[in-house]
Design a protein around this motif. Structure first.
Motif: not given
Length: 258
Positions: A31-38, A44-52, A61-68
């Protein structure tokens, strides 16, 4: 406005992730990312732009992995939301204080204030949280600390639970508008002061004779603290709440001495 709520996903899958018991993928590259990083990226996204703005694709995308690849870590957005709620719960009283029973008012004031601070830092928590508590370690720790604020006062376990529920319900209600202030500004393009400035000329044409008490009080409050005073209102309400609890707790002490 999003209709997302916590506790909407598979509760067992959420629990496994919250407590680090989810099975790791048996095949595939490391795995290239951990659950904690996700989770951190989603917060961070919710804080900056809202839950939507939170989506599995955005988080991936934020952690550099594919959606799948996201789904090899977390089953879906519903479970992600539960993880986000527990993550921010860890910010409440993270440096666990040693509460003294004799200082219970100060104890509860600190509990209330720290919960308010978390709501202000993460306004989406108010939108997301429901009566179905996210049963994660950070949430448990936060609840345990809150209850310890009234430990040793001679209250029953039920009374302790009721007192903390009362205080936190007050915080949730009192902080709601203050927590949404930034979002309202973004959606309307105006600060509260600008909004009042915009409507003031019209209000000056209104005959307030039928509303004498409102006219007097409104003028006084406007001259005192302007558009609104969320900090002052919160402090005043909390003090009155604690005054009421003082009567209850002191009455319990009198009964114990009989």
């Amino acid at each position: 406005m999003s209709d997302e709520i916590s506790g909407r996903g598979d509760p067992l899958k959420s629990l496994q992730l919250l407590w680090g018991r989810a099975e790791a993928p048996r095949r595939g590259p490391k795995a290239k990312a951990s659950v904690a990083e996700l989770v951190s990226a989603a917060v961070a996204i919710a804080d900056a732009e809202g839950l939507e703005a939170v989506s599995t694709r955005r988080v991936a995308d934020a952690v550099g992995i594919s959606p799948m690849s996201f789904y090899t870590h977390i089953p879906g957005k519903a479970e992600l939301l539960d993880l986000m709620m527990d993550a921010v719960a860890g910010e409440v009283l993270k440096d666990r204080p040693v509460f003294k029973p004799a200082q219970w008012r100060a104890n509860l004031t600190r509990v209330a204030t720290e919960h308010r601070n978390v709501y202000l830092a993460h306004p989406w928590v108010i939108q997301l949280g429901t009566h179905r508590t996210v049963l994660g370690p950070n949430t448990f720790q936060s609840a345990d600390i809150a209850l310890s604020a009234v430990e040793g006062l001679g209250l029953t376990d039920i009374e302790m639970d009721r007192v903390i529920t009362l205080v936190l319900d007050y915080v949730h209600g009192a902080v709601r508008n203050a927590a949404r202030e930034k979002r309202v500004k973004e959606l309307t393009g105006m600060t509260d002061e600008q909004w009042w400035y915009r409507v003031a000329p019209f209000l000056e044409t209104v005959d307030f004779t039928p509303y004498p008490v409102l006219a007097r009080v409104g003028k006084t409050t406007g001259e005192t603290y302007g558009a609104h005073d969320p900090e002052g209102a919160f402090a005043f309400g909390l003090a009155r709440l604690l005054d009421g609890l003082t009567v209850f707790i002191e009455a319990k002490a009198v009964k114990r001495k009989r």
